[in-house]
Design a protein around this motif. Structure first.
Motif, PDB file in Angstrom:
ATOM      1  N   LEU A   1      29.935  35.871  11.768  1.00 31.81           N
ATOM      2  CA  LEU A   1      29.828  36.886  13.130  1.00 31.81           C
ATOM      3  C   LEU A   1      31.019  36.757  13.746  1.00 31.81           C
ATOM      4  CD1 LEU A   1      26.811  37.327  14.426  1.00 31.81           C
ATOM      5  CD2 LEU A   1      27.719  38.722  12.355  1.00 31.81           C
ATOM      6  N   ASP A   2      31.627  35.372  14.396  1.00 31.96           N
ATOM      7  CA  ASP A   2      32.601  35.231  15.493  1.00 31.96           C
ATOM      8  C   ASP A   2      32.509  33.763  16.095  1.00 31.96           C
ATOM      9  OD1 ASP A   2      34.469  35.720  16.630  1.00 31.96           O
ATOM     10  OD2 ASP A   2      33.560  36.638  18.868  1.00 31.96           O
ATOM     11  N   TYR A   3      33.528  33.752  16.377  1.00 30.44           N
ATOM     12  CA  TYR A   3      33.873  32.272  16.561  1.00 30.44           C
ATOM     13  C   TYR A   3      34.350  32.006  18.059  1.00 30.44           C
ATOM     14  CZ  TYR A   3      38.102  30.950  15.550  1.00 30.44           C
ATOM     15  OH  TYR A   3      39.442  31.459  15.376  1.00 30.44           O
ATOM     16  N   GLU A   4      34.084  30.973  19.329  1.00 28.65           N
ATOM     17  CA  GLU A   4      34.775  30.820  20.154  1.00 28.65           C
ATOM     18  C   GLU A   4      34.630  28.955  20.718  1.00 28.65           C
ATOM     19  OE1 GLU A   4      34.830  32.305  24.803  1.00 28.65           O
ATOM     20  OE2 GLU A   4      33.371  33.422  23.526  1.00 28.65           O
ATOM     21  N   ASP A   5      36.016  28.679  20.887  1.00 26.35           N
ATOM     22  CA  ASP A   5      36.293  27.461  21.590  1.00 26.35           C
ATOM     23  C   ASP A   5      35.911  27.244  23.050  1.00 26.35           C
ATOM     24  OD1 ASP A   5      36.331  26.756  19.081  1.00 26.35           O
ATOM     25  OD2 ASP A   5      38.643  26.599  18.817  1.00 26.35           O
ATOM     26  N   PHE A   6      35.340  26.316  23.897  1.00 25.30           N
ATOM     27  CA  PHE A   6      35.129  25.566  25.166  1.00 25.30           C
ATOM     28  C   PHE A   6      35.644  24.574  25.563  1.00 25.30           C
ATOM     29  CE2 PHE A   6      32.017  28.723  23.474  1.00 25.30           C
ATOM     30  CZ  PHE A   6      32.039  29.936  24.360  1.00 25.30           C
ATOM     31  N   THR A   7      37.130  24.362  26.497  1.00 25.37           N
ATOM     32  CA  THR A   7      36.871  23.407  26.642  1.00 25.37           C
ATOM     33  C   THR A   7      36.686  23.024  28.549  1.00 25.37           C
ATOM     34  OG1 THR A   7      39.439  23.911  25.385  1.00 25.37           O
ATOM     35  CG2 THR A   7      39.377  21.926  27.615  1.00 25.37           C
ATOM     36  N   PHE A   8      36.420  21.695  28.555  1.00 22.54           N
ATOM     37  CA  PHE A   8      35.597  21.343  29.791  1.00 22.54           C
ATOM     38  C   PHE A   8      36.329  19.841  30.680  1.00 22.54           C
ATOM     39  CE2 PHE A   8      32.444  23.905  27.946  1.00 22.54           C
ATOM     40  CZ  PHE A   8      31.970  25.057  28.962  1.00 22.54           C
ATOM     41  N   ARG A   9      36.747  20.386  31.396  1.00 23.39           N
ATOM     42  CA  ARG A   9      37.440  19.060  32.237  1.00 23.39           C
ATOM     43  C   ARG A   9      35.978  18.025  33.273  1.00 23.39           C
ATOM     44  NH1 ARG A   9      43.132  18.704  30.957  1.00 23.39           N
ATOM     45  NH2 ARG A   9      43.933  20.379  30.013  1.00 23.39           N
ATOM     46  N   GLU A  10      35.049  17.594  32.846  1.00 24.05           N
ATOM     47  CA  GLU A  10      34.825  17.137  33.797  1.00 24.05           C
ATOM     48  C   GLU A  10      33.705  15.734  33.252  1.00 24.05           C
ATOM     49  OE1 GLU A  10      31.332  21.008  33.786  1.00 24.05           O
ATOM     50  OE2 GLU A  10      31.317  20.125  31.629  1.00 24.05           O
ATOM     51  N   GLU A  11      33.225  14.807  33.704  1.00 23.51           N
ATOM     52  CA  GLU A  11      32.404  13.572  33.350  1.00 23.51           C
ATOM     53  C   GLU A  11      31.117  14.581  33.139  1.00 23.51           C
ATOM     54  OE1 GLU A  11      33.061  10.235  35.882  1.00 23.51           O
ATOM     55  OE2 GLU A  11      35.507  10.574  36.424  1.00 23.51           O
ATOM     56  N   ILE A  12      30.966  13.279  31.883  1.00 22.26           N
ATOM     57  CA  ILE A  12      29.354  13.083  31.990  1.00 22.26           C
ATOM     58  C   ILE A  12      29.627  11.594  31.329  1.00 22.26           C
ATOM     59  CG2 ILE A  12      27.817  13.717  29.206  1.00 22.26           C
ATOM     60  CD1 ILE A  12      29.203  15.922  28.753  1.00 22.26           C
ATOM     61  N   ASP A  13      28.826  10.960  32.123  1.00 23.38           N
ATOM     62  CA  ASP A  13      28.586   9.657  31.893  1.00 23.38           C
ATOM     63  C   ASP A  13      26.848   9.379  30.613  1.00 23.38           C
ATOM     64  OD1 ASP A  13      29.423   9.364  34.102  1.00 23.38           O
ATOM     65  OD2 ASP A  13      27.372   9.915  35.487  1.00 23.38           O
ATOM     66  N   PRO A  14      28.072   7.928  30.121  1.00 18.73           N
ATOM     67  CA  PRO A  14      26.883   7.414  28.863  1.00 18.73           C
ATOM     68  C   PRO A  14      25.076   7.958  28.915  1.00 18.73           C
ATOM     69  CG  PRO A  14      28.150   5.581  29.153  1.00 18.73           C
ATOM     70  CD  PRO A  14      28.074   7.002  30.830  1.00 18.73           C
ATOM     71  N   GLN A  15      25.263   8.383  27.686  1.00 13.61           N
ATOM     72  CA  GLN A  15      24.019   8.470  27.194  1.00 13.61           C
ATOM     73  C   GLN A  15      23.152  10.136  27.899  1.00 13.61           C
ATOM     74  OE1 GLN A  15      22.981   7.686  24.441  1.00 13.61           O
ATOM     75  NE2 GLN A  15      24.871   6.669  24.432  1.00 13.61           N
ATOM     76  N   MET A  16      24.152  10.815  29.072  1.00 14.72           N
ATOM     77  CA  MET A  16      23.428  11.587  29.645  1.00 14.72           C
ATOM     78  C   MET A  16      23.590  13.051  29.318  1.00 14.72           C
ATOM     79  SD  MET A  16      22.193  10.214  32.142  1.00 14.72           S
ATOM     80  CE  MET A  16      22.011  10.931  33.631  1.00 14.72           C
ATOM     81  N   SER A  17      22.998  13.536  30.395  1.00 13.82           N
ATOM     82  CA  SER A  17      23.511  15.573  29.493  1.00 13.82           C
ATOM     83  C   SER A  17      24.228  16.664  30.416  1.00 13.82           C
ATOM     84  CB  SER A  17      22.640  15.931  29.121  1.00 13.82           C
ATOM     85  OG  SER A  17      21.523  15.572  28.440  1.00 13.82           O
ATOM     86  N   ARG A  18      24.985  17.854  29.768  1.00 22.47           N
ATOM     87  CA  ARG A  18      25.339  18.554  31.160  1.00 22.47           C
ATOM     88  C   ARG A  18      25.408  19.788  29.991  1.00 22.47           C
ATOM     89  NH1 ARG A  18      27.705  17.227  36.310  1.00 22.47           N
ATOM     90  NH2 ARG A  18      28.687  15.143  36.030  1.00 22.47           N
ATOM     91  N   ALA A  19      25.369  20.302  31.507  1.00 21.45           N
ATOM     92  CA  ALA A  19      24.919  22.327  30.457  1.00 21.45           C
ATOM     93  C   ALA A  19      26.178  23.081  31.186  1.00 21.45           C
ATOM     94  CB  ALA A  19      23.459  22.890  31.983  1.00 21.45           C
TER      95      ALA A  19
END
Length: 156
Positions: free
Chosen positions: A98-116
């Protein structure tokens, strides 16, 4: 007199601002490194298709959709990721894109951790995410599903 004082105040503020800016640490960036007062910190960026790119470095762990899409990604590496880009592809339940979208984030994610990450959901008002809990959306709208693809990531 008031005009003269406002010019004087602007001049003094300009001098102070110039001094403050000169006293700040000089930081500049290139494609591969950041230099701060003569010390070098090298970061490494991997793009899809590059040698060494790991499509599993940052994986989708959760996706929910209502007024906003809520995407959670996990850093599966042993290094801090400081920037990343992923693509969300939207499909109807028959598998037609149906569609697609690209998302870029400039934020840190530590090893083995998650980010919302939150962003405006899929744009078609005729569709609802197939796992939606909204009974109106479930009953009266066509359903869609998603696929996630990592595009690039940068180690700090």
């Amino acid at each position: 007199m008031i005009k003269f004082l406002s010019y004087l105040l602007a001049f003094v503020f300009g001098l102070w601002l110039g001094y403050a800016l000169c006293r700040m640490e000089q930081v500049y960036s290139t494609d591969t490194e950041t230099v701060v007062r003569g010390t070098t910190s090298t970061s490494q960026t991997f793009n899809e298709g590059d040698e060494g790119f790991d499509a599993q470095a940052l994986t989708l762990t959760s996706y929910t959709a209502d007024m906003f899409d809520h995407v959670t990604v996990k850093n599966n590496t042993d290094q801090v990721i400081s920037m990343y880009t992923y693509r969300i592809m939207y499909y109807d339940m028959k598998g037609t894109m149906l569609d697609y979208e690209d998302f870029t984030f400039r934020e840190e994610i530590d090893p083995q951790m998650s980010r919302a990450n939150d962003y405006t959901g899929y744009g078609s008002s005729d569709y609802a995410y197939y796992k939606t809990t909204d009974s109106y959306d479930k009953q009266y709208k066509k359903h869609y599903t998603i696929k996630y693809a990592l595009q690039s990531y940068t180690f700090k």
